[in-house]
Write a protein that holds these residues in place. Sequence first.
Motif, PDB file in Angstrom:
ATOM      1  N   ASP A 551       0.954  -1.051   0.083  1.00  0.00           N
ATOM      2  CA  ASP A 551      -0.028  -0.152   0.029  1.00  0.00           C
ATOM      3  C   ASP A 551       0.864   1.317  -0.062  1.00  0.00           C
ATOM      4  N   VAL A 552       0.414   2.365  -0.733  1.00  0.00           N
ATOM      5  CA  VAL A 552       1.075   3.467  -0.780  1.00  0.00           C
ATOM      6  C   VAL A 552       0.792   4.337   0.538  1.00  0.00           C
ATOM      7  N   LEU A 553       1.949   4.614   1.208  1.00  0.00           N
ATOM      8  CA  LEU A 553       1.728   5.430   2.447  1.00  0.00           C
ATOM      9  C   LEU A 553       1.790   7.093   2.321  1.00  0.00           C
ATOM     10  N   CYS A 554       2.776   7.517   1.445  1.00  0.00           N
ATOM     11  CA  CYS A 554       2.948   8.819   0.955  1.00  0.00           C
ATOM     12  C   CYS A 554       3.662   8.873  -0.387  1.00  0.00           C
ATOM     13  N   VAL A 555       3.831   9.918  -0.963  1.00  0.00           N
ATOM     14  CA  VAL A 555       4.673  10.017  -2.133  1.00  0.00           C
ATOM     15  C   VAL A 555       5.785  11.224  -1.892  1.00  0.00           C
ATOM     16  N   LEU A 556       6.883  10.688  -2.068  1.00  0.00           N
ATOM     17  CA  LEU A 556       7.889  11.625  -1.846  1.00  0.00           C
ATOM     18  C   LEU A 556       8.703  12.095  -3.316  1.00  0.00           C
ATOM     19  N   GLU A 557       8.731  13.454  -3.453  1.00  0.00           N
ATOM     20  CA  GLU A 557       9.398  13.864  -4.495  1.00  0.00           C
ATOM     21  C   GLU A 557      10.795  14.281  -4.355  1.00  0.00           C
ATOM     22  N   ALA A 558      11.650  13.415  -5.231  1.00  0.00           N
ATOM     23  CA  ALA A 558      13.163  13.525  -5.313  1.00  0.00           C
ATOM     24  C   ALA A 558      13.468  13.537  -6.485  1.00  0.00           C
ATOM     25  N   ASP A 564       6.869   6.472  -4.771  1.00  0.00           N
ATOM     26  CA  ASP A 564       5.808   5.838  -3.843  1.00  0.00           C
ATOM     27  C   ASP A 564       6.470   5.485  -2.684  1.00  0.00           C
ATOM     28  N   VAL A 565       6.225   5.848  -1.468  1.00  0.00           N
ATOM     29  CA  VAL A 565       6.744   5.080  -0.403  1.00  0.00           C
ATOM     30  C   VAL A 565       5.461   3.948   0.047  1.00  0.00           C
ATOM     31  N   VAL A 566       5.830   2.913   0.180  1.00  0.00           N
ATOM     32  CA  VAL A 566       4.994   1.762   0.279  1.00  0.00           C
ATOM     33  C   VAL A 566       5.279   1.067   1.552  1.00  0.00           C
ATOM     34  N   ALA A 567       4.451   0.267   2.036  1.00  0.00           N
ATOM     35  CA  ALA A 567       4.261  -0.663   3.230  1.00  0.00           C
ATOM     36  C   ALA A 567       5.087  -1.974   2.811  1.00  0.00           C
ATOM     37  N   SER A 568       6.068  -2.475   3.528  1.00  0.00           N
ATOM     38  CA  SER A 568       6.756  -3.762   3.107  1.00  0.00           C
ATOM     39  C   SER A 568       5.701  -5.014   3.953  1.00  0.00           C
ATOM     40  N   ARG A 569       5.069  -4.335   4.962  1.00  0.00           N
ATOM     41  CA  ARG A 569       4.194  -5.462   5.742  1.00  0.00           C
ATOM     42  C   ARG A 569       2.882  -4.845   6.215  1.00  0.00           C
TER      43      ARG A 569
END
Length: 594
Positions: A551-558, A564-569
């Motif tokens: 699931d996508v937790l937040c979006v980081l622009e770099a 997409d910052v996603v949950a690993s569990r």
Amino acid sequence: MFDTVLVANRGEIAVRVMRAATELGADTVAVYSEADKHGGHVQYADEAYNVGPARAADSYLDQEAIIEAARRAGADAIHPGYGFLAENASFAERVEETEGITWVGPSSASMRDLGEKTKARQIMSAADVPIVPGTTEPVSEAEEVEAFAAEHGYPIAIKAEGGGGGRGMKIVESADGIADKLDSAIREGEAYFDNPSVYVERFLEAPKHIEVQIIADQAGNVRHLGERDCSLQRRQQKIIEEGPSPVLDDDLRERIGAAARRGVREASYENAGTVEFLVEDGEFYFLEVNTRIQVEHTVTEEITGIDIVKWQLRVAAGEELAFEQDDVEVDGHAFEFRINAENAAKEFAPASGGTLATYDPPGGIGVRIDDALRQGDELVTDYDSMIAKLVVSGEDREEAIARSKRALAEFDVEGITTVIPFHRLMLTDERFVAGTHTTNYLDEEFDTERIQAAQERWGHEPAEAGETAETIEREFTVEVDGKRFEVDLEERGAAEFAVQSGGQASPPKPAGGENEDTGVAAADGEVITADMQGTILSVDVEEGAEVQAGDVLCVLEAMKMENDVVASRGGTVSQVLVEPDQSVDMGDTLLVID
């Protein structure tokens, strides 16, 4: 010719433009942010003006601040370089309307026409330039995208009209991903190009990326300067470019060059630009026009002997091109290697800081370095990760490869991690050496374990925190009425400053906070940290939300891209420590999942 040229950019491209202006007899003016007050482009320029804080939106993208700096410096021309405001038609128009200052680039009208991808496709179609099947009007609803996919099949690409270099482009493999990818492309387009419009086209899965350099004057003369092959990419970002392309035959090369000339003539284009094409199965398709100088223009300069930046200035000053199309000759072969402060073994993660403890570029025949950093400089991470460009040329591709191997082996950088080991690896890669690699080669086919091995063999680890010289040299910047002056101070036995980033590992910390009393309750939970420095674009979960792996937790622009910052569990979100528009550093804690 102009008397004084202000360069509305930073780093190596600012220095590159200033060198051309200086050779033409003009004085040079730099603009800089607080983060760049010690930058190489500031040191090189005849004058320098502070235009705001580190955040690009408040400095390098502040149109009024840049024009005001030009007025104060008495500049009669503004060159935008690439990136920042280089393809901003509104800024070009403001400069055009400013008395006594000339815009060095295509007209704002041409920039608007070709910068809007659907309009550009219409222009190219009118000029009988082949285009990839796609919409010629913007789309805004998922249903429109679904209808296009039903007709043409997957995969498809959703692209921001103002985008380029992979920014604002989302690949859709199935109907399930359309809504999210459409929203993401719209967000990127609005955030980076102030244009939320997007369009859809069929996605070519394994093409070669071929681009043609053009230059056109105010009298209607249009020349192309041959092509470059920019197929080696990661996440749609170019990393090695070369010219000429190793896979085009003479007939295809001639047809692509002629198509590029027809297209820009149809758009009444002036100054330098690049027409990009995708080539697959012997056919070529128009991709986009970059209405500016490009990073890889150096490749064309090395194989044609034509100084493109000088011609940008001359054309803007009203001069006509002094050569015919038949006068343009391609001699030999050239490569450009982007020397980025990134760790290729960690998915090209950009460095979060560091000091160039050693910076010793290569030299010798056929070797060119474009840079703005020097040994001892601190790495500025507020913008992009490129610290230099290595351009190598030879009589043919074989010699250029051999010379590139030698030059990269000589290139000594310590204190920060760079992609030099990756470049050295690619020069031993069978597909790359044969020239048969395509745009998806790195992302989909390449064995990443080879990159790890190359990093271990040829890479340097950043210096440990606390390693300081006995003598501390400090530079102070003094501004008088906005103009920059420098004062150097040398202290012996002075106390060290606290290390803020790039040093030894520290406990997880919330973004923007201190380490003690953080309130981060990791316990048995998963602490989600930032893999790179960037800005939070969106937070997609709330405290107490149940999430699943992936699931996508937040979006980081770099690095100008959304990540997409996603949950690993799976688990429950117990803490959310960031919010939209917040800047974060590598290692900052973003969320905690129990």
